[in-house]
Design an enzyme around this catalytic site. Structure first.
Site, short mmCIF file in Angstrom:
data_model
loop_
_atom_site.label_atom_id
_atom_site.label_comp_id
_atom_site.label_asym_id
_atom_site.label_seq_id
_atom_site.Cartn_x
_atom_site.Cartn_y
_atom_site.Cartn_z
N CYS A 1 5.06 11.56 59.04
CA CYS A 1 4.16 10.39 58.92
C CYS A 1 4.08 9.98 57.45
O CYS A 1 4.15 10.83 56.55
CB CYS A 1 2.76 10.75 59.38
SG CYS A 1 2.69 11.25 61.10
N SER B 1 21.54 5.45 43.56
CA SER B 1 22.09 6.30 44.62
C SER B 1 22.92 7.43 44.01
O SER B 1 23.18 8.43 44.67
CB SER B 1 22.97 5.49 45.57
OG SER B 1 22.21 4.46 46.13
N ASP C 1 16.12 2.62 44.70
CA ASP C 1 16.44 3.44 45.88
C ASP C 1 15.98 4.89 45.75
O ASP C 1 15.48 5.47 46.71
CB ASP C 1 17.94 3.39 46.16
CG ASP C 1 18.37 2.00 46.65
OD1 ASP C 1 17.48 1.19 46.99
OD2 ASP C 1 19.59 1.73 46.68
N THR D 1 19.18 -2.56 39.91
CA THR D 1 19.16 -4.01 40.03
C THR D 1 18.51 -4.71 38.85
O THR D 1 18.96 -5.77 38.41
CB THR D 1 18.41 -4.40 41.32
OG1 THR D 1 19.08 -3.78 42.41
CG2 THR D 1 18.38 -5.89 41.53
N1 ASP Z 1 20.90 0.11 44.67
C1 ASP Z 1 19.96 -0.20 43.63
C2 ASP Z 1 19.56 1.11 42.97
O1 ASP Z 1 18.71 1.81 43.46
C3 ASP Z 1 18.80 -0.92 44.18
C4 ASP Z 1 17.73 -1.29 43.19
O2 ASP Z 1 17.82 -1.14 42.00
O3 ASP Z 1 16.72 -1.79 43.65
O4 ASP Z 1 20.12 1.43 41.96
#
Ligand code: ASP
Length: 347
Positions: free
Chosen positions: A281, A62, A93, A16
């Site tokens: 946890c 991801s 992520d 992001t």
């Molecule tokens: N889906 C994005 C990623 O992990 C989310 C982010 O950058 O916060 O690449």
């Protein structure tokens, strides 16, 4: 103190932070470093050199995998002599997995590798990305007594600098998205950046960097839950070629007292699978001797993961198994801190 000769390499992998909203479609799109420099003109105000390179194409985190970790580790190794520190822009992520993996792959690291990202794209007015980026650069460049202040793989996010292999993503929307629940922050950024020197890990001066790029992928994670069935456990343990398993247990490392569970785990361990016990946890450690429900796992040959995060236990297993060590040695090393990732109880 930052010297004029300091130079930092900024590596954009994706996520992001490096996105901008397409004014016509509203979709988030990756942008390049020239655009980044336009969005963050403050970058020009650093009195030292900032080099940059970008994954082409940038990836959503991801899609991170061990082959990309290897590329990233090699990129840092290849530029190690030229730069004083590294800032890796990464999607949030899977950032905790990447930070954990790099902490094992970059053995003997003596320079800062700071991962950061953001919840809102850098091209958005209320972005958290600018602050995260600028402070990460500042931290990567910080020196004391002629040496880098934080020669570790870290995550910097929303005012906190944390050891990478201790960090977990805990929130999908807050700016304050990461925590290190079993290890204190290495620094807090407010008006000043306050470093907690006593918690920062340093290798002996002159230790060479050894970059390991082989990670085994014959691993899995199994989260226990009340009512878990034998078929589910058998299916995971029956994965062809399985070499390592992170078992997420209850509380201090406890599992249901089902005879089939112990015998299945025992058979797997006896067949050379390294099974590591970590707690579901967020904070605290596994103590398998504490309850009968944990003790039975010791008898099954399950290894204690102490206060490891799942992300770190998995990355460490991939790393150790990737070195082709015998299972007994992998089991032993899972109980030893090799990059500050666990706090084994004092002997
Ligand atoms: N889906 C994005 C990623 O992990 C989310 C982010 O950058 O916060 O690449």
């Amino acid at each position: 103190m930052k010297g004029r000769g300091t130079s930092i390499l900024l590596i954009y992998t994706g996520g992001t932070i490096g996105m901008i909203e397409n004014a016509e479609t509203g979709a988030l799109e990756n942008f390049d470093f020239d655009q980044l420099r336009q969005q963050v003109p403050e970058l020009q105000r650093f009195a030292f050199h900032i080099g940059s390179c970008s994954f082409d194409p940038p990836i959503d985190s991801s899609d991170m995998d061990p082959a990309i970790w290897a590329r990233l580790a090699a990129l840092i190794r290849n530029n190690y002599g030229r730069y004083d520190g590294f800032v890796v822009l990464h999607g949030t992520d899977t950032m905790a997995y990447t930070a954990s993996a790099l902490s094992f792959m970059l053995e003997g690291l003596g320079k800062p590798v700071i991962l950061t990202g953001s919840q809102l794209p850098i091209g958005v007015l209320r972005t958290d990305g600018k602050e995260n980026l600028l402070t990460s650069i500042e931290i990567a460049a910080e020196r004391e007594g002629g040496r880098p202040m934080v020669p570790e793989v870290c995550i910097f996010f929303e005012n906190h600098l944390m050891r990478g292999n201790r960090t977990v993503k805990v929130n999908a929307e807050n700016f304050n998205a990461f925590r290190s629940l079993n290890y204190p922050p290495l620094a807090e950024a407010g008006i000043h950046i306050k470093y907690e020197r006593q918690f920062i890990r340093r290798v002996a001066a002159g230790t060479p960097l050894r970059c390991h790029t082989r990670m085994a992928t014959e691993v899995a994670v199994l989260k226990l839950f009340p009512g878990i069935r034998e078929e589910a456990v058998a299916a995971v343990l029956g994965i062809p070629g399985l070499r390592g398993l992170v078992l997420e247990t209850f509380g201090a490392g406890n599992a249901p007292r089902q005879p089939w569970l112990v015998s299945r785990l025992k058979a797997a361990a006896g067949g050379g699978v390294v099974v590591v016990n970590v707690t579901q946890c967020g904070a605290g450690a596994v103590e398998m001797g504490r309850y009968e429900t944990g003790r039975q796992l010791i008898e099954a040959g399950v290894v204690c993961g102490h206060d490891s995060t799942t992300e770190s236990a998995l990355a460490k297993l991939m790393f150790l198994l990737g070195q082709d060590l015998p299972p007994a040695e992998v089991r032993r090393l899972m109980g030893v801190s090799i990059a500050g990732e666990i706090t084994p109880p004092e002997a």
